[in-house]
Write a protein that holds these residues in place. Structure first.
Motif, mmCIF file in Angstrom:
data_model
loop_
_atom_site.group_PDB
_atom_site.id
_atom_site.type_symbol
_atom_site.label_atom_id
_atom_site.label_comp_id
_atom_site.label_asym_id
_atom_site.label_seq_id
_atom_site.Cartn_x
_atom_site.Cartn_y
_atom_site.Cartn_z
ATOM 1 N N SER A 294 0.888 -1.153 0.000
ATOM 2 C CA SER A 294 0.000 0.000 0.000
ATOM 3 C C SER A 294 0.930 1.207 0.000
ATOM 4 C CB SER A 294 -0.934 -0.026 1.215
ATOM 5 O OG SER A 294 -1.838 1.071 1.190
ATOM 6 N N ALA A 295 0.491 2.340 0.455
ATOM 7 C CA ALA A 295 1.358 3.517 0.447
ATOM 8 C C ALA A 295 0.940 4.468 1.557
ATOM 9 C CB ALA A 295 1.296 4.227 -0.903
ATOM 10 N N ILE A 296 1.876 5.328 1.944
ATOM 11 C CA ILE A 296 1.567 6.303 2.984
ATOM 12 C C ILE A 296 0.553 7.334 2.491
ATOM 13 C CG2 ILE A 296 3.739 6.034 4.205
ATOM 14 C CD1 ILE A 296 4.745 8.560 2.788
ATOM 15 N N GLY A 297 0.256 7.315 1.194
ATOM 16 C CA GLY A 297 -0.814 8.150 0.681
ATOM 17 C C GLY A 297 -2.150 7.830 1.325
ATOM 18 N N GLU A 309 0.453 3.941 12.614
ATOM 19 C CA GLU A 309 -0.556 3.035 12.072
ATOM 20 C C GLU A 309 -1.914 3.205 12.738
ATOM 21 O OE1 GLU A 309 3.477 0.999 11.575
ATOM 22 O OE2 GLU A 309 2.453 2.168 13.135
ATOM 23 N N PHE A 310 -1.971 3.922 13.827
ATOM 24 C CA PHE A 310 -3.206 4.043 14.593
ATOM 25 C C PHE A 310 -3.923 5.362 14.336
ATOM 26 C CE2 PHE A 310 0.130 1.634 16.692
ATOM 27 C CZ PHE A 310 -0.417 0.367 16.570
ATOM 28 N N ASP A 311 -3.477 6.097 13.326
ATOM 29 C CA ASP A 311 -4.133 7.335 12.908
ATOM 30 C C ASP A 311 -5.006 7.073 11.690
ATOM 31 O OD1 ASP A 311 -3.127 9.493 14.676
ATOM 32 O OD2 ASP A 311 -1.187 8.784 13.959
ATOM 33 N N GLY A 312 -6.021 7.905 11.527
ATOM 34 C CA GLY A 312 -6.903 7.774 10.385
ATOM 35 C C GLY A 312 -6.371 8.494 9.165
ATOM 36 N N GLY A 313 -7.121 8.426 8.069
ATOM 37 C CA GLY A 313 -6.715 9.060 6.830
ATOM 38 C C GLY A 313 -7.640 10.199 6.454
ATOM 39 N N LYS A 314 -7.128 11.113 5.655
ATOM 40 C CA LYS A 314 -7.909 12.239 5.152
ATOM 41 C C LYS A 314 -8.280 11.987 3.696
ATOM 42 C CE LYS A 314 -6.124 15.908 8.149
ATOM 43 N NZ LYS A 314 -5.482 17.257 8.180
ATOM 44 N N ALA A 315 -9.473 12.407 3.323
ATOM 45 C CA ALA A 315 -9.988 12.120 1.993
ATOM 46 C C ALA A 315 -9.186 12.831 0.906
ATOM 47 C CB ALA A 315 -11.451 12.540 1.907
ATOM 48 N N CYS A 316 -8.716 12.072 -0.068
ATOM 49 C CA CYS A 316 -8.070 12.569 -1.287
ATOM 50 C C CYS A 316 -7.929 11.357 -2.203
ATOM 51 C CB CYS A 316 -6.718 13.211 -0.995
ATOM 52 S SG CYS A 316 -5.492 12.100 -0.288
ATOM 53 N N PHE A 317 -7.438 11.552 -3.408
ATOM 54 C CA PHE A 317 -7.380 10.423 -4.341
ATOM 55 C C PHE A 317 -6.468 9.318 -3.832
ATOM 56 C CE2 PHE A 317 -5.115 8.382 -7.938
ATOM 57 C CZ PHE A 317 -6.167 7.598 -8.381
ATOM 58 N N THR A 318 -5.268 9.649 -3.346
ATOM 59 C CA THR A 318 -4.353 8.602 -2.894
ATOM 60 C C THR A 318 -4.941 7.824 -1.715
ATOM 61 O OG1 THR A 318 -3.179 10.310 -1.631
ATOM 62 C CG2 THR A 318 -2.233 9.648 -3.741
ATOM 63 N N HIS A 319 -5.689 8.513 -0.835
ATOM 64 C CA HIS A 319 -6.328 7.799 0.272
ATOM 65 C C HIS A 319 -7.367 6.818 -0.256
ATOM 66 C CE1 HIS A 319 -8.307 6.881 4.059
ATOM 67 N NE2 HIS A 319 -9.453 7.189 3.462
ATOM 68 N N ARG A 320 -8.215 7.281 -1.181
ATOM 69 C CA ARG A 320 -9.251 6.386 -1.716
ATOM 70 C C ARG A 320 -8.634 5.214 -2.454
ATOM 71 N NH1 ARG A 320 -11.426 11.524 -2.843
ATOM 72 N NH2 ARG A 320 -10.755 11.403 -5.019
ATOM 73 N N CYS A 322 -5.566 3.809 -2.004
ATOM 74 C CA CYS A 322 -4.940 2.869 -1.060
ATOM 75 C C CYS A 322 -5.973 2.168 -0.196
ATOM 76 C CB CYS A 322 -3.932 3.607 -0.175
ATOM 77 S SG CYS A 322 -2.495 4.241 -1.064
ATOM 78 N N ASP A 323 -7.035 2.878 0.180
ATOM 79 C CA ASP A 323 -8.061 2.276 1.023
ATOM 80 C C ASP A 323 -8.774 1.146 0.292
ATOM 81 O OD1 ASP A 323 -9.449 2.384 3.614
ATOM 82 O OD2 ASP A 323 -11.206 2.909 2.409
ATOM 83 N N ALA A 324 -9.107 1.360 -0.976
ATOM 84 C CA ALA A 324 -9.748 0.298 -1.760
ATOM 85 C C ALA A 324 -8.808 -0.897 -1.917
ATOM 86 C CB ALA A 324 -10.147 0.848 -3.132
ATOM 87 N N TRP A 325 -7.534 -0.620 -2.135
ATOM 88 C CA TRP A 325 -6.515 -1.664 -2.269
ATOM 89 C C TRP A 325 -6.426 -2.479 -0.976
ATOM 90 C CZ3 TRP A 325 -0.735 -0.195 -3.600
ATOM 91 C CH2 TRP A 325 -0.063 -1.321 -4.074
ATOM 92 N N GLU A 326 -6.365 -1.791 0.157
ATOM 93 C CA GLU A 326 -6.228 -2.479 1.440
ATOM 94 C C GLU A 326 -7.480 -3.287 1.781
ATOM 95 O OE1 GLU A 326 -4.884 -0.145 4.692
ATOM 96 O OE2 GLU A 326 -3.185 0.740 3.607
ATOM 97 N N ARG A 327 -8.672 -2.734 1.503
ATOM 98 C CA ARG A 327 -9.900 -3.471 1.813
ATOM 99 C C ARG A 327 -10.009 -4.738 0.976
ATOM 100 N NH1 ARG A 327 -13.871 -0.860 0.086
ATOM 101 N NH2 ARG A 327 -13.063 1.212 -0.430
#
Length: 528
Positions: A294-297, A309-320, A322-327
């Motif tokens: 995945s990526a720090i994006g 690793e225990f912090d959440g993410g902020k909405a942007c393209f790289t977050h979406r 990586c999040d889809a990839w991880e799920r």
């Protein structure tokens, strides 16, 4: 026939040679930073110096007598060097199609130049020895500029050839020290910047890599031995696979993020990840772990906050993305497989990644900070990343997201200063953030102007020790320079903990992260 008639062909040769040098040798192949190409670099250096002499001589002089004979000898020398270069390239690397085509055109055009030039030189050779001053106007001026350019690159190639001895990487087998003997590891994305080194390390340490490569021709760049598959469907159900490392996905920074490009980036990651989960579902003996890139994006854009690793993410393209990839890969947990989502930072090495792109402009003193340089860059040396992958595979307590970044992130301003220092060059040409936003939009905002200050809490809490904990030490090792402080850090196995107090103190949140990792708390529980 006059010498003036030959200059259009010489100008064409100069333009094609400049394209070959700048596009192939510098931008795509990065020959000056590849230890395997030391002999090729020497040949290029000598040939360029021969070209410099020829351009200056033919641009401003008519060589008569023995001087004409010396020019003929230099032309013959160029032919011999080029043939030696062709053989060396065949033995040491696979040329891209565009480079092969360009070389063919260069050879044909050079042949045409010789057909016209050699008879002229032969006639001059019959005259008494003399160097007669001439001027061909704009052609002579162009020849002078070309001579300066090829002389500069010729000297640079000779120095790079000598430097190659210092660029020999660490022994690949050492990177797999954490793994038990005889592991069978499936790697997707094996021909990428990270995958190539991972396959090399596994093979050198006596493990059995299985590589998924859709184009078999690309497998030629991988270090054997390995088992090659072009589809996961070729793997029988009874195959023993101890671990899977999923790195497949198109490079995110190679092109602008058009709507079509965004869909391709997402599809390239989800398609292979879903195929990996389907493979796990049908295997009779499940792998112990799936390590998925995945990526720090994933964290989105932050300012100075330290992220674990225990912090959440902020909405942007790289977050979406990586999040889809991880799920997608997380669904493998239903089959009893431990899943680690490796959130990878900027990977440093001379053969690719961010550093590979920056070396040429910085080496020619064309580098500088991006914007105001205040954005954070969370990086990791490629060999440390490969070691961390081995550590993750061998550590059952690690699951969920794991940050693959060095413990001492830096601002872009500090990164620029350290890279310039390592190369002994000034870095005085900043790139305006406004210009980048206009040219590249969200890509520039998320990958270049924005940033994240990411800390590897779970990796360090599980006992992983970085060989390259600081940027200065990493660049010293990667670029073949020396750093006393870095070597002291390595000798003592220094462990750095980043924090809001400036990067050295263990923050309260980092301490909680370490405690959580030791007790194997799941990422879902920690995010509630």
């Amino acid at each position: 026939m006059t010498a003036l008639m030959i200059w259009p062909l010489i100008a064409l040769q100069i333009l094609m040679g400049a394209f070959d040098t700048l596009y192939h040798h510098e931008l795509t192949e990065r020959l000056a930073w590849r230890p395997s190409q030391a002999r090729e670099l020497r040949l290029h250096g000598v040939r360029n110096l021969v070209y410099a002499g020829l351009f200056l001589t033919l641009g401003w002089l008519e060589p008569h007598g023995i001087w004409a004979g010396l020019v003929i000898a230099a032309l013959a020398c160029e032919v011999v060097i080029t043939l030696m270069d062709f053989v060396e390239e065949d033995l040491s690397r696979k040329l891209p199609a565009s480079e092969r085509i360009n070389h063919t055109l260069l050879a044909l055009n050079y042949g045409a130049i010789l057909v016209l030039l050699v008879p002229l030189l032969t006639g001059w050779a019959a005259s008494p020895a003399a160097l007669v001053p001439v001027s061909y106007g704009i052609w002579s001026a162009g020849a002078t500029a070309a001579a300066a350019g090829v002389a500069l690159f010729g000297l640079r190639d000779l120095l790079a050839s000598a430097r190659a001895r210092r660029l020999v990487p660490a022994k690949a087998a050492e990177l797999m020290a954490a793994l038990p003997a005889g592991q069978t590891v499936l790697i997707t994305g094996a021909t990428g910047f990270i995958g190539r080194r991972l396959v090399e390390a596994l093979a050198a340490a006596g493990h059995q890599p299985i590589v998924l490569v859709r184009d078999p021709h690309k497998a030629a760049q991988l270090a054997p031995p390995f088992r090659l598959v072009t589809s996961l469907g070729q793997i029988p159900n009874d195959t023993r696979i101890d671990a899977i490392v999923n790195l497949a996905g198109e490079p995110i920074a190679d092109r602008l993020w058009t709507a079509t490009r965004r869909r391709r980036l997402l599809a390239s990651r989800l398609r292979v990840s879903r195929a990996v989960v389907r493979l796990i579902a049908r295997l009779e003996r499940k792998p112990a772990v799936l390590v998925s890139g995945s990526a720090i994006g994933w964290y989105g854009l932050w300012r100075d906050e330290s992220l674990t690793e225990f912090d959440g993410g902020k909405a942007c393209f790289t977050h979406r993305l990586c999040d889809a990839w991880e799920r997608t890969v997380k669904s493998a947990e239903r089959h009893g497989v431990r899943v680690v989502r490796l959130r990878i930072g900027l990977v440093l090495g001379t053969e690719g990644g961010l550093l590979g792109r920056l070396l040429t402009p910085f080496e020619f003193a064309l580098g500088g900070r991006i914007g105001d340089g205040a954005q954070w860059m969370s990086w990791i040396a490629r060999d440390d990343l490969v070691r961390l992958i081995a550590h993750v595979i061998a550590t059952p307590s690690l699951a969920g997201p794991v940050n693959a970044t060095a413990p001492a992130p830096v601002t872009n301003r500090d990164f620029t200063r350290e890279l310039a220092r390592a190369l002994h060059r000034p870095a005085i040409l900043p790139v305006p953030a406004t210009l980048l936003r206009r040219l590249a939009g969200d890509l520039a905002e998320e990958l270049l102007i924005g940033g994240q200050r990411v800390l590897p809490d779970k990796a360090q809490a599980s006992g992983f020790v970085f060989r390259h904990p600081t940027l200065r030490h990493a660049l010293s090792s990667i670029l073949g320079t020396r750093s006393r402080a870095g070597h002291r850090a390595r000798a003592h196995g220094t462990r750095y903990f980043g924090g809001r107090s400036g990067g050295r103190g263990l923050s309260l949140r980092s301490g909680m992260a370490a405690l959580a990792a030791r007790h194997r708390l799941s990422d879902d529980r920690l995010l509630r």
